[in-house]
Enzyme design. Structure first.
Site, mmCIF file in Angstrom:
data_model
loop_
_atom_site.group_PDB
_atom_site.id
_atom_site.type_symbol
_atom_site.label_atom_id
_atom_site.label_comp_id
_atom_site.label_asym_id
_atom_site.label_seq_id
_atom_site.Cartn_x
_atom_site.Cartn_y
_atom_site.Cartn_z
ATOM 1 N N ASP A 7 -0.547 1.385 -8.090
ATOM 2 C CA ASP A 7 -0.699 2.322 -6.986
ATOM 3 C C ASP A 7 0.637 3.060 -6.863
ATOM 4 O O ASP A 7 1.648 2.632 -7.424
ATOM 5 C CB ASP A 7 -1.031 1.540 -5.713
ATOM 6 C CG ASP A 7 -1.020 2.396 -4.467
ATOM 7 O OD1 ASP A 7 -1.730 3.411 -4.441
ATOM 8 O OD2 ASP A 7 -0.267 2.058 -3.530
ATOM 9 N N ASP A 9 1.895 5.370 -3.598
ATOM 10 C CA ASP A 9 2.492 5.362 -2.259
ATOM 11 C C ASP A 9 2.563 3.949 -1.700
ATOM 12 O O ASP A 9 1.549 3.251 -1.592
ATOM 13 C CB ASP A 9 1.661 6.232 -1.310
ATOM 14 C CG ASP A 9 1.632 7.682 -1.735
ATOM 15 O OD1 ASP A 9 2.509 8.435 -1.308
ATOM 16 O OD2 ASP A 9 0.740 8.052 -2.515
ATOM 17 N N ASP A 169 -0.527 -2.265 -2.608
ATOM 18 C CA ASP A 169 0.028 -2.721 -1.335
ATOM 19 C C ASP A 169 -0.951 -2.671 -0.176
ATOM 20 O O ASP A 169 -0.577 -2.996 0.952
ATOM 21 C CB ASP A 169 1.271 -1.893 -0.968
ATOM 22 C CG ASP A 169 0.903 -0.467 -0.587
ATOM 23 O OD1 ASP A 169 0.152 0.180 -1.352
ATOM 24 O OD2 ASP A 169 1.351 0.005 0.470
#
Length: 222
Positions: A7, A9, A169
């Site tokens: 991922d 961001d 996250d």
């Protein structure tokens, strides 16, 4: 060896301040006060432009206004495009970890719900696009995370069909990994949410200096 898909961001880079600035600029252009702050909305930023607009307009007016969110989304993207890497930086140890992984023979890619053009722009401005064989964004395919086809689409773009894992996250990343039946390494310094407790990641990472060892251990067990 395997493929490690990231991922963007909140996982590779702390993009929150530039995202929040773009959202606040959108509100200010309409005559509103800036409603979002890094202290209160750091995690909100990692969920993208629509989430920031939704939280901001509700904070300003007391109600969610989906028409406002839809109508201002492109304006937010334009503000973000002009300042995509003013404050954004990789989390400590990211580039060293990427180098270690690639030196060990792992193949690297990015699966992000940021629009592809903005993700490509950000990686170019950070001088980091060369680390990754493929990058697919929210608009690269007809689907996006947590649809597993977004994740497998990155592998397809890499020309890869072996074992892989996702580093992320958010609950969205955990859902994606579960749907794709691959391990997920959960970073605990991005937008980690309460709902993450409903999932069991293959590992939790606090420091990128540990990533190579974690990846090695996971691939040994699959």
């Amino acid at each position: 060896m395997g493929a490690v898909i990231f991922d963007l961001d909140g996982t590779l880079a702390d993009t929150s301040q530039d995202l929040l600035n773009a959202a606040n600029a959108t509100f200010e252009a309409l005559g509103y006060d800036a409603p979002l702050t890094r202290e209160a909305d750091h995690a909100v930023a990692f969920h993208g432009g629509r989430k920031m607009l939704s939280v901001g307009i509700e904070r300003l007016t007391g109600e969610v206004d989906q028409a406002f969110v839809d109508g201002q989304y492109q304006n937010l993207l334009e503000h973000y495009k002009s300042g995509v890497a003013v404050h954004t930086q990789f989390f400590d140890g990211v580039e060293e970890a990427l180098g270690q992984l690639r030196d060990a023979g792992y193949r690297l890619g990015i699966c992000t719900n940021k629009p592809e053009g903005l993700a490509e722009q950000l990686m170019a401005e950070l001088n980091a696009r060369h680390w990754f064989e493929a990058l697919l964004g929210a608009d690269s395919l007809p689907v996006r995370k947590p649809d597993p086809a977004h994740y497998t689409g990155v592998l397809d773009a890499m020309g890869y069909c072996g074992p892989s894992l996702l580093v992320g996250d958010t609950v969205t990343d955990l859902q994606t990994a579960e749907a794709a039946a691959v391990p997920c390494i959960l970073c605990d310094f991005g937008a980690l949410e309460a709902g993450a407790a409903d999932f069991i990641p293959a590992a939790t990472m606090t420091d990128y200096r540990d990533l190579n060892e974690i990846v090695e251990q996971i691939f040994k067990s699959v």
